[in-house]
Design an enzyme around this catalytic site. Structure first.
Site, mmCIF file in Angstrom:
data_model
loop_
_atom_site.group_PDB
_atom_site.id
_atom_site.type_symbol
_atom_site.label_atom_id
_atom_site.label_comp_id
_atom_site.label_asym_id
_atom_site.label_seq_id
_atom_site.Cartn_x
_atom_site.Cartn_y
_atom_site.Cartn_z
ATOM 1 N N HIS A 166 7.875 3.405 1.262
ATOM 2 C CA HIS A 166 6.441 3.305 0.971
ATOM 3 C C HIS A 166 5.675 4.265 1.870
ATOM 4 O O HIS A 166 5.985 4.398 3.055
ATOM 5 C CB HIS A 166 5.962 1.866 1.192
ATOM 6 C CG HIS A 166 4.473 1.709 1.187
ATOM 7 N ND1 HIS A 166 3.742 1.506 2.342
ATOM 8 C CD2 HIS A 166 3.578 1.730 0.173
ATOM 9 C CE1 HIS A 166 2.464 1.407 2.036
ATOM 10 N NE2 HIS A 166 2.330 1.539 0.730
ATOM 11 N N SER A 167 4.690 4.955 1.305
ATOM 12 C CA SER A 167 3.810 5.850 2.051
ATOM 13 C C SER A 167 4.634 6.978 2.694
ATOM 14 O O SER A 167 5.345 7.698 2.003
ATOM 15 C CB SER A 167 3.014 5.049 3.084
ATOM 16 O OG SER A 167 1.988 5.822 3.664
ATOM 17 N N LEU A 168 4.577 7.099 4.012
ATOM 18 C CA LEU A 168 5.373 8.116 4.703
ATOM 19 C C LEU A 168 6.856 7.926 4.417
ATOM 20 O O LEU A 168 7.595 8.904 4.244
ATOM 21 C CB LEU A 168 5.107 8.046 6.206
ATOM 22 C CG LEU A 168 6.008 8.875 7.127
ATOM 23 C CD1 LEU A 168 5.862 10.355 6.844
ATOM 24 C CD2 LEU A 168 5.701 8.571 8.588
ATOM 25 N N PHE A 219 7.039 4.672 -3.311
ATOM 26 C CA PHE A 219 5.836 3.916 -3.637
ATOM 27 C C PHE A 219 4.655 4.439 -2.820
ATOM 28 O O PHE A 219 4.716 4.476 -1.587
ATOM 29 C CB PHE A 219 6.053 2.421 -3.367
ATOM 30 C CG PHE A 219 7.103 1.792 -4.231
ATOM 31 C CD1 PHE A 219 6.772 1.246 -5.463
ATOM 32 C CD2 PHE A 219 8.432 1.750 -3.831
ATOM 33 C CE1 PHE A 219 7.744 0.670 -6.276
ATOM 34 C CE2 PHE A 219 9.405 1.178 -4.627
ATOM 35 C CZ PHE A 219 9.055 0.636 -5.856
ATOM 36 N N HIS A 225 -3.653 0.937 -1.184
ATOM 37 C CA HIS A 225 -2.473 1.677 -0.725
ATOM 38 C C HIS A 225 -1.389 0.741 -0.209
ATOM 39 O O HIS A 225 -0.239 1.156 -0.062
ATOM 40 C CB HIS A 225 -2.890 2.658 0.373
ATOM 41 C CG HIS A 225 -1.762 3.475 0.927
ATOM 42 N ND1 HIS A 225 -1.110 4.455 0.199
ATOM 43 C CD2 HIS A 225 -1.150 3.458 2.146
ATOM 44 C CE1 HIS A 225 -0.170 5.009 0.939
ATOM 45 N NE2 HIS A 225 -0.165 4.422 2.121
#
EC number: 3.1.1.3
Length: 628
Positions: free
Chosen positions: A400-402, A421, A504
């Site tokens: 997820h994210s980074l 994601f 987010h």
């Protein structure tokens, strides 16, 4: 409305006639079957009498059985097909559980540190009291009313365990994942698992600046196209399970009172404990990259969940974990030039030269440094593949994210299926790293899926600018372009959401988006996209001239090279560049001459400017304004 409801109720409650009862044969059909049977019997008897056929070869009993049981057979056959389909689907589903946690150190001091924690029954029993308290806190009602949606740090520090699993322990949870019945296709490097091979290739690609003409001379050996198992992206439960693994990577593990000993962790890297320097032995888990490894029951499929940007950790005590390093790597991977957004910003590398000008060679070297996250995630995968050989194990990556962006970079390097994601755009980092790609590979063979929603400013690439929340928090999220497929939930149009950083969070993605929709999002290819189009990237150590400078309307245009014009006899002018200067007398040519010389059409200086500095009139030094 009432009439329709009334008709529905009447239809529901009316009695069923005898002719509608399943399995009944009403008189008309019985008479029809009897007549057909009589005609068939008489015809076959006549043919047998004249010796044309043998009745025994026809199997009359089977024909009669088929005629009388036609209705009864058709329905069970369809049910059997459904049962067969369900059995096939169940065989594609596997249950996954957490088996290992890998922590790879980063930074100048800890980049050689790499440790593994095995989640065994003895480990779970040892920390049973911690897990009991942990599960109770996860089951508590979530209270986000006091959260400032404009504060990125507050959002990162929220508890992000999904509500659908709030009564389950992240260390013992079992997650169902289905593989697609249609195999994925992939072409991989033949020597990708040879020690030092990828490192040497990436280093050479950096030296030649990714020039395809030079890299093609290496003649990399690629394996033949093969079929591999890929996750079923159309199955909602599979997406929820993969997103939960991404969320699980944020979970903080139990910490012993005597943290220095770390009896639960196993060193798998080059680092050795230094008894003289206590700082290297204490607090090592606060600096680095973490990956949670889930394994199927049959040990044939492994899913690696890469941890994203900290602050989104779950309760469990301890510090803010890897927040500092996460922020530096965010700004290095997703900014145009070392997070140089303004003159007050502290850059994460020294590649900035001047306004909208950056050293491309410097950026590429920074991404490949050993103490950065890309090298860490490569080393993490190597240690996972040492336990689960890639020749016999399917390895998938998620995050997820980074963590999603790093998963994409890892998957593209080794040819692994990836489901990311809400990841920021990683196409820019992919190009800067010069990751190996087989020639002519189509999009459907990349096996990379980015799941996002239109109300997430980080995924959509709009969390930038002087007044943006990311900018205020010190994050330079300037990229918007992704690789592979994009599976985007349009919650702005469908649900009326507004763009907000709360969208987010992985908890929002699972509980309020994936589970709220009837079907999964359609996955499409990334449209043509380019990041940092207004930046100029330079290279100072090659033989090829740099790109020309961008035009500046405030700067006078340069004096053009002198040129001469001749006539080809058809009143067509032919210009050629001259090496000699044009004499002043060339302006006054003989009218009878076919050769005509004129001053250059390009002016030498600006005669008039607008109030905002744009040049409105060009001319020579001796020219006089016509209006005067």
């Amino acid at each position: 409305m009432l009439a329709a409801e009334k008709r529905r109720l009447l239809h529901k409650t009316r009695p069923v006639s005898a002719s509608e009862k399943p399995g009944s044969i009403y008189p008309q059909r019985a008479l029809y079957l009897l007549v057909c049977f009589s005609i068939a019997t008489i015809s076959l008897g006549y043919l047998h009498f004249i010796g044309a056929i043998d009745i025994g070869r026809f199997g009359i009993s089977s024909v009669i059985s088929d005629l009388t049981k036609q209705d009864a057979v058709s329905e069970p056959f369809s049910l059997h097909k459904e049962q067969t389909s369900s059995v096939h689907t169940e065989s594609d589903e596997q249950t996954f559980e957490l088996k290992h946690i890998f922590h790879h150190g980063t930074g100048p001091e800890n980049y050689r540190l790499h440790r593994r924690l095995d989640i065994t029954p003895s480990y779970l029993a040892k920390h049973s009291s911690y897990f009991a308290d942990f599960s109770q806190r996860l089951a508590q009602k979530r209270d986000d009313s006091s959260v400032d949606s404009e504060n990125l740090e507050d959002i990162y520090n929220l508890m992000d365990w999904p509500d659908v699993h709030k009564h389950k322990n992240p260390f013992t949870i079992q997650l169902p994942i289905k593989k697609d019945h249609k195999k994925g296709k992939v072409v991989r490097l033949k020597d990708r698992h040879e020690p030092g091979f990828l490192d040497s290739y990436l280093s050479y690609a950096l030296q030649v600046k990714g020039d395809p003409k030079i890299l093609n001379r290496i003649a990399l050996e690629w394996e033949d196209e093969i079929e591999i198992d890929i996750p079923n992206m159309k199955d909602k439960d599979t997406l929820v399970s993969l997103a939960t693994i991404s969320s699980n990577a944020y979970v903080k593990f139990p910490k012993d009172e005597n943290e220095k000993n770390k009896s639960d962790w196993i060193d798998v890297g080059q680092w050795e404990p230094d008894q003289e320097n206590v700082d290297l032995n204490f607090g090592w888990e606060d600096i680095g990259l973490r990956g949670h490894v889930f394994v199927s029951k049959d040990n044939k499929t492994v899913v690696i969940g890469i941890k994203g940007t900290s602050g989104a950790g779950l309760p469990g005590g301890g510090s803010d974990e890897t927040a500092g390093n996460d922020k530096d790597n965010d700004n290095l991977l997703f900014s145009c030039c070392c997070a140089r957004v303004g003159y007050m910003w502290t850059t994460v590398c020294n590649c900035y030269e001047k306004t909208y000008t950056c050293n491309q060679d410097c950026l590429e070297k920074e991404l490949l440094r050993e103490d950065k996250y890309y090298q860490a995630v490569l080393d993490l995968y190597r240690n996972v593949s040492a336990i689960y050989p890639p020749e016999t194990t399917n390895v998938w990556v998620t995050g997820h994210s980074l963590g999603g962006a790093l998963a994409s970079l890892l998957g593209r390097t080794y040819g692994l299926p990836v489901v990311a994601f809400e990841a920021p755009g990683e196409m820019l980092a992919t190009k800067r790293l010069h990751l190996p790609q087989p020639p002519g590979i189509p999009k459907f063979m990349e096996n990379i899926w980015h799941v996002g929603n239109t109300a997430d400013p980080i995924y959509m690439g709009v969390c930038n600018g002087a007044s943006s929340t990311c900018n205020v928090a010190g994050y330079a999220m300037e990229t918007a372009c992704h690789t592979g497929y994009q599976c985007v939930y349009d919650v702005v149009t469908d649900l009326g959401w507004r763009v907000n950083l709360l969208n987010h969070r992985i908890h929002t993605v699972i509980d309020d988006i994936i589970l709220a929709y009837n079907d999964t999002a359609q996955c499409i290819e990334q449209p043509p996209c380019r990041d940092c189009f207004n930046w100029r990237f330079t290279s100072h150590d090659d033989d090829v001239p740099d790109e020309p400078e961008m035009p500046n309307p405030l700067r006078p245009k340069p004096k053009p090279k002198p040129s001469s014009s001749t006539s080809d006899g058809k009143n067509n002018r032919i210009s050629s560049t001259a090496t000699t200067t044009i004499s002043p007398t060339s302006r006054k040519a003989d009218p009878t001459s076919s050769d005509i010389s004129e001053p250059s059409e390009s002016p030498k200086k600006c005669l008039e400017r607008t109030w905002y500095g744009w040049c409105s009139k060009w001319g020579y030094d001796g020219d006089v304004d016509d209006d005067q």
